[in-house]
Enzyme design. Structure first.
Site, PDB file in Angstrom:
ATOM      1  N   SER A   9       0.859  -1.178   0.000  1.00 21.92           N
ATOM      2  CA  SER A   9       0.000   0.000   0.000  1.00 21.92           C
ATOM      3  C   SER A   9       0.903   1.238   0.000  1.00 21.92           C
ATOM      4  O   SER A   9       1.873   1.292  -0.754  1.00 21.92           O
ATOM      5  CB  SER A   9      -0.940  -0.025   1.216  1.00 21.92           C
ATOM      6  OG  SER A   9      -1.790   1.098   1.220  1.00 21.92           O
ATOM      7  N   TYR A  62      -5.023   8.019  -5.998  1.00 22.57           N
ATOM      8  CA  TYR A  62      -3.984   7.178  -5.398  1.00 22.57           C
ATOM      9  C   TYR A  62      -4.351   6.793  -3.968  1.00 22.57           C
ATOM     10  O   TYR A  62      -4.264   5.617  -3.589  1.00 22.57           O
ATOM     11  CB  TYR A  62      -2.654   7.926  -5.431  1.00 22.57           C
ATOM     12  CG  TYR A  62      -1.468   7.103  -5.001  1.00 22.57           C
ATOM     13  CD1 TYR A  62      -0.996   6.062  -5.793  1.00 22.57           C
ATOM     14  CD2 TYR A  62      -0.811   7.375  -3.811  1.00 22.57           C
ATOM     15  CE1 TYR A  62       0.104   5.310  -5.406  1.00 22.57           C
ATOM     16  CE2 TYR A  62       0.295   6.629  -3.417  1.00 22.57           C
ATOM     17  CZ  TYR A  62       0.743   5.606  -4.228  1.00 22.57           C
ATOM     18  OH  TYR A  62       1.834   4.856  -3.832  1.00 22.57           O
ATOM     19  N   LYS A 113      -5.103   2.990  -2.411  1.00 23.70           N
ATOM     20  CA  LYS A 113      -4.257   2.434  -1.355  1.00 23.70           C
ATOM     21  C   LYS A 113      -5.030   2.223  -0.044  1.00 23.70           C
ATOM     22  O   LYS A 113      -4.747   1.277   0.701  1.00 23.70           O
ATOM     23  CB  LYS A 113      -3.046   3.342  -1.123  1.00 23.70           C
ATOM     24  CG  LYS A 113      -2.101   3.407  -2.324  1.00 23.70           C
ATOM     25  CD  LYS A 113      -1.532   2.047  -2.690  1.00 23.70           C
ATOM     26  CE  LYS A 113      -0.431   2.135  -3.735  1.00 23.70           C
ATOM     27  NZ  LYS A 113       0.201   0.839  -4.035  1.00 23.70           N
TER      28      LYS A 113
END
Length: 265
Positions: A138, A152, A156
Site C-alpha cells: 500500500s 492514489y 491504497k
C-alpha cells in the site's frame, strides 16, 4: 528454496525486494508491463548472481486473465508460488476536478485491482497447500488522504481493507497476508511524480526525506519472514496506522491551515 513472484518487479521497491530473495538463492519471477525494463532487471540480477533462477513476464496486472496466465507460466517453470509480493503501482497526482476519469480509474485498476488479480492467481493453491505468504504494498497515502492524490489514496486505502478481509479468511488455512505502507521512496516513479506534485501536497509529503528502495525492501522482506500483518515505516506512519482516529482530526486541522495559506497566495 522458495518461488517468489514480484509484481512491479522491474524497478523500484519490487526490484529491490527481488534482489534480496535472489541473494538468498530463491527462484524469482518478475512481472511488469515493459519488456525492456524487465529484461534489464533480469540482466542486472544475473550480473551479480550468475547462477540465479530468474524469469520475467510482461503483463498488465489490471487484466485478470493475463495475470493468471503469466503466473501459470512462472509456476510451470519454478513450481508453485510460495511468496507473492504485489508491488505494481502507479501514481498520477492532480486535483480531483482536473484529473481525467481515465487517469483516475487507471490508478484504481493498477493499484487495487492489479493487486487483487495477483493475489487471486496464487491464493487458491496456497490455501489448498495450507502454506504461502502474500505481501500487498500500500502506501503512506493509504493511511491519510493527501491533497492532490484522490485516486492514489483511494486505491491504497482500499488495498488495506482488502488485506484485512483476506487476512481473516486466509488465517485458518495457514496462508499469511501482510500489507505495508511505505513512505516516499527513491524510485524512478517517485522522480516522475515530483514533477506533477501539487505545491500543497508538499506540506504533507515534502518535509520528510524519501527512503531508499533497499531499506524499504529489507523491512518488507523481514515482515514476510516474521508473518507480520501491518508494516509501517517511521514514527509518523506508525502513529497514523495505530492511532489514526485520534491523530487525524488535529493533523487535518493543521494541514487545512497550512494549505489555506498556500492557496491564498
Amino acid at each position: 528454496m522458495a518461488h517468489v513472484i514480484v509484481t512491479g518487479g522491474s524497478s523500484g521497491i519490487g526490484l529491490a525486494v527481488a534482489r534480496i530473495f535472489v541473494a538468498r538463492g530463491d527462484r524469482v519471477s518478475l512481472l511488469a508491463r515493459t519488456p525492456a525494463l524487465l529484461q534489464s532487471a533480469r540482466d542486472g540480477l544475473l550480473a551479480v548472481h550468475p547462477n540465479a533462477q530468474v524469469c520475467v513476464e510482461s503483463v498488465d496486472v489490471s487484466r485478470e486473465t493475463a495475470v493468471v496466465d503469466a503466473v501459470d507460466r512462472c509456476e510451470a517453470r519454478f513450481g508453485a508460488c510460495d511468496i507473492l509480493v504485489a508491488s505494481a503501482g502507479i501514481v498520477q497526482p492532480g486535483l480531483f476536478e482536473a484529473i481525467s476519469a481515465e487517469a483516475f480509474n487507471r490508478q484504481i485498476e493498477t493499484n487495487l485491482t492489479g493487486s487483487v488479480n495477483a493475489a487471486r492467481a496464487v491464493y487458491a493453491a496456497m490455501k489448498t497447500r495450507r502454506s504461502g505468504r502474500i505481501m500487498l504494498v500500500s502506501s503512506g497515502a493509504g493511511l491519510i488522504g493527501i491533497y492532490g492524490y484522490s485516486a492514489y489514496s483511494a486505491s491504497k486505502f482500499a488495498l488495506h481493507g482488502f488485506a484485512e478481509a483476506l487476512r481473516s479468511e486466509a488465517q485458518p488455512h495457514g496462508v499469511k497476508i501482510s500489507v505495508c505502507f511505505p513512505p516516499d521512496t527513491e524510485t524512478p516513479q517517485f522522480a516522475r511524480e515530483l514533477d506533477e506534485r501539487p505545491l500543497e501536497a508538499a506540506v504533507v509529503m515534502g518535509r520528510v526525506a524519501p527512503w531508499s528502495a533497499d531499506v524499504v525492501a529489507s523491512r518488507i522482506v523481514r515482515a514476510i519472514d516474521r508473518g507480520i500483518f501491518e508494516v509501517f515505516f517511521g514514527p509518523t506512519l506508525y502513529g497514523l496506522g495505530r492511532f489514526g482516529s485520534l491523530i487525524k482530526p488535529l493533523l487535518n486541522w493543521w494541514l487545512d491551515r497550512a494549505i489555506g495559506r498556500i492557496t491564498r497566495r
